[in-house]
Write a protein that holds these residues in place. Sequence first.
Motif, PDB file in Angstrom:
ATOM      1  N   SER A 202       0.830  -1.207   0.000  1.00  0.00           N
ATOM      2  CA  SER A 202       0.000   0.000   0.000  1.00  0.00           C
ATOM      3  C   SER A 202       0.866   1.260   0.000  1.00  0.00           C
TER       4      SER A 202
ATOM      5  N   PRO B  27      -7.808   2.059  -6.846  1.00  0.00           N
ATOM      6  CA  PRO B  27      -8.404   0.831  -6.296  1.00  0.00           C
ATOM      7  C   PRO B  27      -7.357  -0.142  -5.752  1.00  0.00           C
ATOM      8  N   MET B  28      -6.165  -0.142  -6.353  1.00  0.00           N
ATOM      9  CA  MET B  28      -5.104  -1.042  -5.878  1.00  0.00           C
ATOM     10  C   MET B  28      -4.664  -0.646  -4.470  1.00  0.00           C
TER      11      MET B  28
ATOM     12  N   GLU C   7      -7.414  -1.589  -2.033  1.00  0.00           N
ATOM     13  CA  GLU C   7      -7.424  -3.045  -1.821  1.00  0.00           C
ATOM     14  C   GLU C   7      -6.303  -3.469  -0.878  1.00  0.00           C
TER      15      GLU C   7
ATOM     16  N   GLU D 217      -6.688  -5.078   2.805  1.00  0.00           N
ATOM     17  CA  GLU D 217      -6.068  -6.366   3.123  1.00  0.00           C
ATOM     18  C   GLU D 217      -5.218  -6.252   4.385  1.00  0.00           C
TER      19      GLU D 217
END
Length: 639
Positions: A417, A449-450, A453, A457
């Motif tokens: 991230s 969005p990555m 996500e 996580e």
Amino acid sequence: MLKRVMIVCAILGLIHTGLLAQADLSNAKDLILQEKYEDAKKELNGFLSAKQKNADHIQYWLGMIEYLSGNYAGAEKVFDDALAAKKNSAINMAGKGMMNMRNNKYTDAYALLEKAQQVSKMKDPDVVFAIADAYLLGGSEEAAKAKVILYDYRTVNDEDPRTYIKLADYYKVQGVPELATKEYEIALEKVPTYVPAMASLGELYYNEGKNAATPEDKARAFKVGYDYANKAVETNPNYASAYRVRAELYLISALGDRYERARNDIQKYLDLTGEDQTARIRYAQFLFLTEDYDKSLGLINELQGEGVQNSVLRRLKGMSLNKLGRSSEAKAAMDDYFANIEEQYTIGLDYEAMGDIYRSMNDLENADANYVKAMQKDIDRGNIFEDIAESYAGNAEKILEDGKSIVDAAKAADGKSRGLTKEYRAILAKQQAGTITQEDADRAAALKPMIAEAQAEAKAKLTESNKVKDSAIPEYKMEAHYRAKAIEMADPVTLTLHRQLAMAHYKAKDYKAADEAFKVMHGLKEDYMLPYQYRMRCASLLDKEMEPEVNNWLVLPVAEDIVRVFGDNAASLKPGQQQSVLVALEALALKAFDPVGDNNPDDYNCAGAQEYIAKISAIKAEYIQSRAALKSVSEFCAQ
């Protein structure tokens, strides 16, 4: 003339009886050593039906088969019947004495064994070894008698390898396996092909490996034991018990196919014993040891369906059912076991198994009562509570290890991230500078969005890891329960036991109980720093639990104890211990400075604070500069 013929016939008859009716039991005894009990029983019963002269010896060995099969009541009945038929049978006196010794009837045992020695005059080796076996079932005083008997026999016949086997048994009872090993090796020096000594050495190393403290010790025990068991198999490929021993040794090995190898050997053991009933029971036990509880239970039910009902099977059924999580059925099986056996024939394992069942039902009161009885029944078995505590500690550590792997996954997701966010910000910088390209814009759109996500996580993994860590707490609570029980049963009670109890409470986040347990350690060793350090941590954590935003100064009594015990020689302490003294003095200084705790200058007490600040300076002056609150107090009071 007729009278003379009758006398001659009578004499001839007596001669015939004397020459032919003395059964040779050597093969039957060898079959017993190989654990081929059914074959041995058939041969012995054949001799018995033929009314052999040494019928009492035949009966003794039949009794020993029952004993070795775990049928103690049956064994005692055989010895009693043999003595009823021949009251001065020395070997059956030894057998009955052995049962009395096993049942803690020491006075009766002594009377029989002393009489057996007088009657036999200790000339028959079988009687000598039978008496020694009986004494070995007693305490240290009785075992010493066995040693004297065996030493005396050795002076008469020092070539008999059985003497050294029995002396090895003596040293095993005394807990000196290295001397037992030496006796087995002497037996092999006397008779290099003596397979019983090889198999016994293999079994000795199996037990050593099973209880080994480290994987390296276990591997060494397996290697040496395997070599002996393998040699036994090579020397006599039909020696059944050697295959059983080698199968057991495979269980403690690190071989990837150890269970397969073990099963092959145990099958060979079964084949050689002709599917002997006792061998099949041993196979059921073996399946239990390999954690194949379903198969173990299936074989137990099969044997019971054939009418086999003995104590070993009943106990094993209860243990297998409990391992399968069928607690109520397990208890019923053990209730059936206790209903069908006299208390004098029970063993420590019976009560331990019952304790395990009650524990699985969360009935700790009954569980612990059974564990205590197990230790009382078998005084050499050690402290069961310590073993149970260790198992819970191991479970907790495994849970935490699993949690650590999830934390690592969370860190990886967080790192991903951060990397993606850094890339996204670089594109934003280009946009602000007016140098962004369409490719950059497309990449930025894909990154959003990555990043979301990866962040999701990381958060999910962190939540999961916290749940996993929390699931270790019940294990630590159970560890603490059994650490406390271990202390109750320990003699002497050591500092280590108390430290283990205190740490279990601490890891279970029961900080009040941990503080009390650490406090007990002061009475055993006042100048042991570790309990003081943990008591300070407990005080801090309890403070936060009570009122997170308020300092209730629960650390002060501990701080005072640390300064009292270690303050005078703090400068010479190890860095970690010295740090604890400095933290204690700091807490006392801060509390002395603002005793009311209202941050009102009118209440400040510089004189009280300076007393402790001076002690800190004498130990490590730079410490004050590294602690913001303490530095402020020092500067305020210096004005």
